[in-house]
Design a protein around this motif. Sequence first.
Motif, PDB file in Angstrom:
ATOM      1  N   ASP A  85      -0.992  25.926  -7.184  1.00  0.00           N
ATOM      2  CA  ASP A  85       0.313  25.266  -7.114  1.00  0.00           C
ATOM      3  C   ASP A  85       0.694  24.939  -5.671  1.00  0.00           C
ATOM      4  N   ILE A  86       0.443  25.878  -4.779  1.00  0.00           N
ATOM      5  CA  ILE A  86       0.771  25.646  -3.371  1.00  0.00           C
ATOM      6  C   ILE A  86      -0.080  24.512  -2.799  1.00  0.00           C
ATOM      7  N   SER A  87      -1.355  24.484  -3.167  1.00  0.00           N
ATOM      8  CA  SER A  87      -2.237  23.428  -2.662  1.00  0.00           C
ATOM      9  C   SER A  87      -1.811  22.059  -3.178  1.00  0.00           C
ATOM     10  N   TYR A  96       0.992   9.068  -6.279  1.00  0.00           N
ATOM     11  CA  TYR A  96       1.078  10.521  -6.085  1.00  0.00           C
ATOM     12  C   TYR A  96       2.239  11.121  -6.876  1.00  0.00           C
ATOM     13  N   LEU A  97       3.316  10.378  -7.069  1.00  0.00           N
ATOM     14  CA  LEU A  97       4.414  10.877  -7.893  1.00  0.00           C
ATOM     15  C   LEU A  97       3.978  11.016  -9.352  1.00  0.00           C
ATOM     16  N   CYS A  98       3.238  10.035  -9.859  1.00  0.00           N
ATOM     17  CA  CYS A  98       2.750  10.122 -11.238  1.00  0.00           C
ATOM     18  C   CYS A  98       1.744  11.274 -11.393  1.00  0.00           C
ATOM     19  N   MET A  99       0.867  11.443 -10.417  1.00  0.00           N
ATOM     20  CA  MET A  99      -0.120  12.525 -10.508  1.00  0.00           C
ATOM     21  C   MET A  99       0.549  13.896 -10.457  1.00  0.00           C
ATOM     22  N   PHE A 100       1.565  14.048  -9.609  1.00  0.00           N
ATOM     23  CA  PHE A 100       2.254  15.333  -9.533  1.00  0.00           C
ATOM     24  C   PHE A 100       3.041  15.609 -10.814  1.00  0.00           C
ATOM     25  N   SER A 144       1.452  21.007  -1.529  1.00  0.00           N
ATOM     26  CA  SER A 144       1.252  20.656  -0.116  1.00  0.00           C
ATOM     27  C   SER A 144       0.638  19.265   0.020  1.00  0.00           C
ATOM     28  N   ILE A 145      -0.384  18.993  -0.805  1.00  0.00           N
ATOM     29  CA  ILE A 145      -1.012  17.674  -0.749  1.00  0.00           C
ATOM     30  C   ILE A 145      -0.017  16.583  -1.146  1.00  0.00           C
ATOM     31  N   PHE A 146       0.741  16.844  -2.206  1.00  0.00           N
ATOM     32  CA  PHE A 146       1.738  15.857  -2.642  1.00  0.00           C
ATOM     33  C   PHE A 146       2.792  15.623  -1.569  1.00  0.00           C
ATOM     34  N   PHE A 147       3.259  16.682  -0.931  1.00  0.00           N
ATOM     35  CA  PHE A 147       4.289  16.542   0.097  1.00  0.00           C
ATOM     36  C   PHE A 147       3.768  15.765   1.303  1.00  0.00           C
ATOM     37  N   VAL A 148       2.558  16.105   1.757  1.00  0.00           N
ATOM     38  CA  VAL A 148       2.006  15.422   2.938  1.00  0.00           C
ATOM     39  C   VAL A 148       1.739  13.951   2.642  1.00  0.00           C
ATOM     40  N   LYS A 149       1.142  13.672   1.489  1.00  0.00           N
ATOM     41  CA  LYS A 149       0.834  12.291   1.153  1.00  0.00           C
ATOM     42  C   LYS A 149       2.099  11.460   0.972  1.00  0.00           C
ATOM     43  N   THR A 150       3.090  12.016   0.333  1.00  0.00           N
ATOM     44  CA  THR A 150       4.342  11.277   0.152  1.00  0.00           C
ATOM     45  C   THR A 150       5.034  11.041   1.486  1.00  0.00           C
ATOM     46  N   LEU A 151       5.014  12.034   2.358  1.00  0.00           N
ATOM     47  CA  LEU A 151       5.670  11.898   3.661  1.00  0.00           C
ATOM     48  C   LEU A 151       5.006  10.816   4.502  1.00  0.00           C
ATOM     49  N   VAL A 152       3.678  10.814   4.569  1.00  0.00           N
ATOM     50  CA  VAL A 152       3.004   9.818   5.408  1.00  0.00           C
ATOM     51  C   VAL A 152       3.158   8.419   4.832  1.00  0.00           C
ATOM     52  N   ASN A 153       3.248   8.292   3.516  1.00  0.00           N
ATOM     53  CA  ASN A 153       3.459   6.969   2.923  1.00  0.00           C
ATOM     54  C   ASN A 153       4.880   6.474   3.155  1.00  0.00           C
ATOM     55  N   ILE A 154       5.854   7.379   3.152  1.00  0.00           N
ATOM     56  CA  ILE A 154       7.224   6.974   3.494  1.00  0.00           C
ATOM     57  C   ILE A 154       7.299   6.534   4.951  1.00  0.00           C
ATOM     58  N   LEU A 155       6.635   7.274   5.831  1.00  0.00           N
ATOM     59  CA  LEU A 155       6.588   6.861   7.239  1.00  0.00           C
ATOM     60  C   LEU A 155       5.891   5.507   7.390  1.00  0.00           C
ATOM     61  N   LEU A 156       4.854   5.269   6.587  1.00  0.00           N
ATOM     62  CA  LEU A 156       4.179   3.976   6.634  1.00  0.00           C
ATOM     63  C   LEU A 156       5.106   2.852   6.211  1.00  0.00           C
ATOM     64  N   LEU A 157       5.901   3.085   5.171  1.00  0.00           N
ATOM     65  CA  LEU A 157       6.847   2.063   4.729  1.00  0.00           C
ATOM     66  C   LEU A 157       7.883   1.774   5.807  1.00  0.00           C
ATOM     67  N   VAL A 158       8.418   2.813   6.416  1.00  0.00           N
ATOM     68  CA  VAL A 158       9.426   2.623   7.464  1.00  0.00           C
ATOM     69  C   VAL A 158       8.808   1.889   8.659  1.00  0.00           C
ATOM     70  N   ILE A 196       0.835  -1.210   0.000  1.00  0.00           N
ATOM     71  CA  ILE A 196       0.000   0.000   0.000  1.00  0.00           C
ATOM     72  C   ILE A 196       0.863   1.251   0.000  1.00  0.00           C
ATOM     73  N   GLY A 197       1.921   1.273   0.827  1.00  0.00           N
ATOM     74  CA  GLY A 197       2.801   2.442   0.865  1.00  0.00           C
ATOM     75  C   GLY A 197       3.516   2.674  -0.452  1.00  0.00           C
ATOM     76  N   ILE A 198       4.032   1.608  -1.075  1.00  0.00           N
ATOM     77  CA  ILE A 198       4.730   1.761  -2.355  1.00  0.00           C
ATOM     78  C   ILE A 198       3.756   2.207  -3.446  1.00  0.00           C
ATOM     79  N   GLY A 199       2.580   1.604  -3.480  1.00  0.00           N
ATOM     80  CA  GLY A 199       1.604   1.986  -4.497  1.00  0.00           C
ATOM     81  C   GLY A 199       1.157   3.433  -4.374  1.00  0.00           C
ATOM     82  N   ASN A 200       0.939   3.885  -3.161  1.00  0.00           N
ATOM     83  CA  ASN A 200       0.529   5.286  -2.976  1.00  0.00           C
ATOM     84  C   ASN A 200       1.643   6.253  -3.353  1.00  0.00           C
ATOM     85  N   CYS A 201       2.880   5.929  -3.017  1.00  0.00           N
ATOM     86  CA  CYS A 201       3.999   6.803  -3.399  1.00  0.00           C
ATOM     87  C   CYS A 201       4.103   6.934  -4.914  1.00  0.00           C
ATOM     88  N   LEU A 202       4.006   5.806  -5.612  1.00  0.00           N
ATOM     89  CA  LEU A 202       4.070   5.854  -7.072  1.00  0.00           C
ATOM     90  C   LEU A 202       2.875   6.601  -7.654  1.00  0.00           C
TER      91      LEU A 202
END
Length: 242
Positions: A79-81, A51-55, A84-98, A43-49
């Motif tokens: 752009d800021i919104s 959100y990266l593709c969407m950004f 911000s969403i991309f940064f928060v989502k990527t951060l929480v998914n990285i924390l989930l993986l760890v 789930i963490g890897i899929g979400n990271c990929l």
Amino acid sequence: MSAGELVALIQGLLQSRNCHKMEVSPANSCCFCLTLRSGTILIGIGNCLLYLCMFTWYLTSSTIDTGGLRDGLEVTSLDISIFSIFFVKTLVNILLLVGAVKRIPSLTLPWLCANAVSMMIAMVFIGFTILFGTTKLNLNYSEYVTSLTIMGMVTGINLFCWIVVFTFRKNLIIEAHLDRFPSGSDELSGVNNHCPSRLMPNPPPPSYYEIEGYKECKPPPEESPPDYEAAVSMLPLQCSNN
């Protein structure tokens, strides 16, 4: 079946049911023969990929004409919104993986909170689309059905992923508690060792007929005292002896 045998049977069933509940371990399967840990990592890897593709699509797509950073202009609020969403989502998914790799339950909590907020917002959008999709949003029938279907599927998938991560975090907390307080597991094993399935069952209480048979075996009755006339006739004999 006597009353005593029925009581013993009910007690044995209750004890065996309690022991069976104590021996059952929490579920550790996700889906498609995956464990909760492997499912959480996926789930963490899929979400990271995702959100990266969407950004990347937002920055490079030519179908979006909003100006701002993607056109070399000043940064806009959109752009800021998005960033911000991309940064928060990527951060929480990285924390989930760890947290899933190192088995740290506290690192899965930000992901749970962020996705809970996302699902609440999605539910609000679904309700708004159901009520005002054809009036205020000016959607035709095909657009109305398509938008509801997509939002419903995305919300359902997010809910399933949220349940998987929540169950994984719960199991990690239970394992950490058992490792920290091993006496609880010893007591649990001691209770399981006293289950009727591992030891000889206690003998049942005596039946009703046996109890009634014991009541019938009474000691012989004592002799009744003599009558008045016999007692009076015995008095002269006692006086003559004196």
